[in-house]
Design a protein around this motif. Structure first.
Motif, PDB file in Angstrom:
ATOM      1  N   UNK A   1       0.659  -1.270  -0.086  1.00  0.00           N
ATOM      2  CA  UNK A   1      -0.176  -0.069  -0.151  1.00  0.00           C
ATOM      3  C   UNK A   1       0.800   1.003   0.200  1.00  0.00           C
ATOM      4  N   UNK A   2       0.675   2.273  -0.894  1.00  0.00           N
ATOM      5  CA  UNK A   2       1.319   3.472  -0.966  1.00  0.00           C
ATOM      6  C   UNK A   2       0.811   4.591  -0.276  1.00  0.00           C
ATOM      7  N   UNK A   3       1.396   5.175   0.563  1.00  0.00           N
ATOM      8  CA  UNK A   3       0.952   6.472   1.213  1.00  0.00           C
ATOM      9  C   UNK A   3       1.697   7.756   0.727  1.00  0.00           C
ATOM     10  N   UNK A   4       1.284   8.806   0.705  1.00  0.00           N
ATOM     11  CA  UNK A   4       2.166   9.854   0.400  1.00  0.00           C
ATOM     12  C   UNK A   4       2.270  10.960   1.546  1.00  0.00           C
ATOM     13  N   UNK A   5       3.521  11.482   1.873  1.00  0.00           N
ATOM     14  CA  UNK A   5       3.908  12.366   2.892  1.00  0.00           C
ATOM     15  C   UNK A   5       3.382  13.688   2.244  1.00  0.00           C
ATOM     16  N   UNK A   6       2.565  14.224   3.105  1.00  0.00           N
ATOM     17  CA  UNK A   6       1.942  15.791   2.435  1.00  0.00           C
ATOM     18  C   UNK A   6       2.559  16.682   3.179  1.00  0.00           C
ATOM     19  N   UNK A   7       3.175  16.782   4.361  1.00  0.00           N
ATOM     20  CA  UNK A   7       3.944  17.858   5.167  1.00  0.00           C
ATOM     21  C   UNK A   7       4.925  17.032   6.127  1.00  0.00           C
ATOM     22  N   UNK A   8       5.555  18.080   6.987  1.00  0.00           N
ATOM     23  CA  UNK A   8       6.438  17.773   8.073  1.00  0.00           C
ATOM     24  C   UNK A   8       6.065  18.828   8.885  1.00  0.00           C
ATOM     25  N   UNK A   9       5.618  18.248  10.153  1.00  0.00           N
ATOM     26  CA  UNK A   9       5.298  18.959  11.192  1.00  0.00           C
ATOM     27  C   UNK A   9       5.815  18.478  12.423  1.00  0.00           C
ATOM     28  N   UNK A  10       7.091  19.053  12.636  1.00  0.00           N
ATOM     29  CA  UNK A  10       7.594  18.427  13.956  1.00  0.00           C
ATOM     30  C   UNK A  10       8.117  17.024  13.774  1.00  0.00           C
ATOM     31  N   UNK A  11       7.685  16.182  14.789  1.00  0.00           N
ATOM     32  CA  UNK A  11       7.711  14.915  14.800  1.00  0.00           C
ATOM     33  C   UNK A  11       6.725  13.979  14.189  1.00  0.00           C
ATOM     34  N   UNK A  12       5.651  14.707  13.711  1.00  0.00           N
ATOM     35  CA  UNK A  12       4.529  14.065  13.104  1.00  0.00           C
ATOM     36  C   UNK A  12       4.545  14.356  11.784  1.00  0.00           C
ATOM     37  N   UNK A  13       4.304  13.275  10.902  1.00  0.00           N
ATOM     38  CA  UNK A  13       4.483  13.382   9.563  1.00  0.00           C
ATOM     39  C   UNK A  13       3.153  13.010   9.113  1.00  0.00           C
ATOM     40  N   UNK A  14       2.199  13.841   8.589  1.00  0.00           N
ATOM     41  CA  UNK A  14       0.952  13.721   7.839  1.00  0.00           C
ATOM     42  C   UNK A  14       0.986  12.898   6.475  1.00  0.00           C
ATOM     43  N   UNK A  15       0.258  11.873   6.237  1.00  0.00           N
ATOM     44  CA  UNK A  15       0.162  11.032   5.404  1.00  0.00           C
ATOM     45  C   UNK A  15      -1.305  10.916   4.615  1.00  0.00           C
ATOM     46  N   UNK A  16      -1.315  10.719   3.210  1.00  0.00           N
ATOM     47  CA  UNK A  16      -2.613  10.426   2.789  1.00  0.00           C
ATOM     48  C   UNK A  16      -2.355   9.113   2.172  1.00  0.00           C
ATOM     49  N   UNK A  17      -3.467   8.404   2.274  1.00  0.00           N
ATOM     50  CA  UNK A  17      -3.474   7.049   1.579  1.00  0.00           C
ATOM     51  C   UNK A  17      -4.155   6.990   0.407  1.00  0.00           C
ATOM     52  N   UNK A  18      -4.256   5.680  -0.395  1.00  0.00           N
ATOM     53  CA  UNK A  18      -4.477   5.464  -1.664  1.00  0.00           C
ATOM     54  C   UNK A  18      -5.967   5.571  -1.716  1.00  0.00           C
ATOM     55  N   UNK A  19      -6.680   5.752  -0.652  1.00  0.00           N
ATOM     56  CA  UNK A  19      -8.217   6.088  -0.683  1.00  0.00           C
ATOM     57  C   UNK A  19      -8.645   7.646  -0.264  1.00  0.00           C
ATOM     58  N   UNK A  20      -7.535   8.444   0.057  1.00  0.00           N
ATOM     59  CA  UNK A  20      -7.624   9.675   0.240  1.00  0.00           C
ATOM     60  C   UNK A  20      -7.606   9.757   1.748  1.00  0.00           C
ATOM     61  N   UNK A  21      -7.850   8.966   2.647  1.00  0.00           N
ATOM     62  CA  UNK A  21      -7.870   9.013   3.916  1.00  0.00           C
ATOM     63  C   UNK A  21      -6.551   9.422   4.362  1.00  0.00           C
ATOM     64  N   UNK A  22      -6.537  10.212   5.522  1.00  0.00           N
ATOM     65  CA  UNK A  22      -5.137  10.536   6.338  1.00  0.00           C
ATOM     66  C   UNK A  22      -5.072  10.014   7.552  1.00  0.00           C
ATOM     67  N   UNK A  23      -3.912   9.803   7.870  1.00  0.00           N
ATOM     68  CA  UNK A  23      -3.149   9.469   9.149  1.00  0.00           C
ATOM     69  C   UNK A  23      -1.782  10.249   9.480  1.00  0.00           C
ATOM     70  N   UNK A  24      -1.524  10.117  10.575  1.00  0.00           N
ATOM     71  CA  UNK A  24      -0.035  10.892  11.261  1.00  0.00           C
ATOM     72  C   UNK A  24       0.345  10.188  11.920  1.00  0.00           C
ATOM     73  N   UNK A  25       1.832   9.909  11.718  1.00  0.00           N
ATOM     74  CA  UNK A  25       2.666   9.098  12.311  1.00  0.00           C
ATOM     75  C   UNK A  25       3.786   9.726  12.968  1.00  0.00           C
ATOM     76  N   UNK A  26       4.497   9.340  14.034  1.00  0.00           N
ATOM     77  CA  UNK A  26       5.694   9.834  14.308  1.00  0.00           C
ATOM     78  C   UNK A  26       6.746   9.487  13.495  1.00  0.00           C
TER      79      UNK A  26
END
Length: 66
Positions: A1-26
């Motif tokens: 599954x491919x996710x795209x990094x959409x920004x850098x926010x300190x230690x959190x990295x917001x991602x967008x998945x193939x279905x358009x949904x988002x997650x943030x990971x450290x």
């Protein structure tokens, strides 16, 4: 599954998945995830030590030994 990094926010990295949904990971969790790769990067993928890479070499080796 491919996710795209959409920004850098300190230690959190917001991602967008193939279905358009988002997650943030450290950042530290993302970089050591076994399936993490940089797609299209012209660099050799090597074993990653995560946040240990930011520590002085001797201290990082000591921490990894634990």
């Amino acid at each position: 599954m491919k996710w795209q990094v959409v920004a850098l926010a300190g230690q959190e990295i917001p991602l967008v998945g193939p279905d358009g949904g988002g997650e943030a990971v450290l950042a530290g969790h993302l970089f050591v995830y076994p399936g993490f790769t940089v797609i299209g990067a012209d660099m050799r993928q090597t074993a990653r030590r995560g946040l240990f890479e930011t520590a002085p070499t001797a201290r990082g080796e000591m921490a990894l030994a634990w």
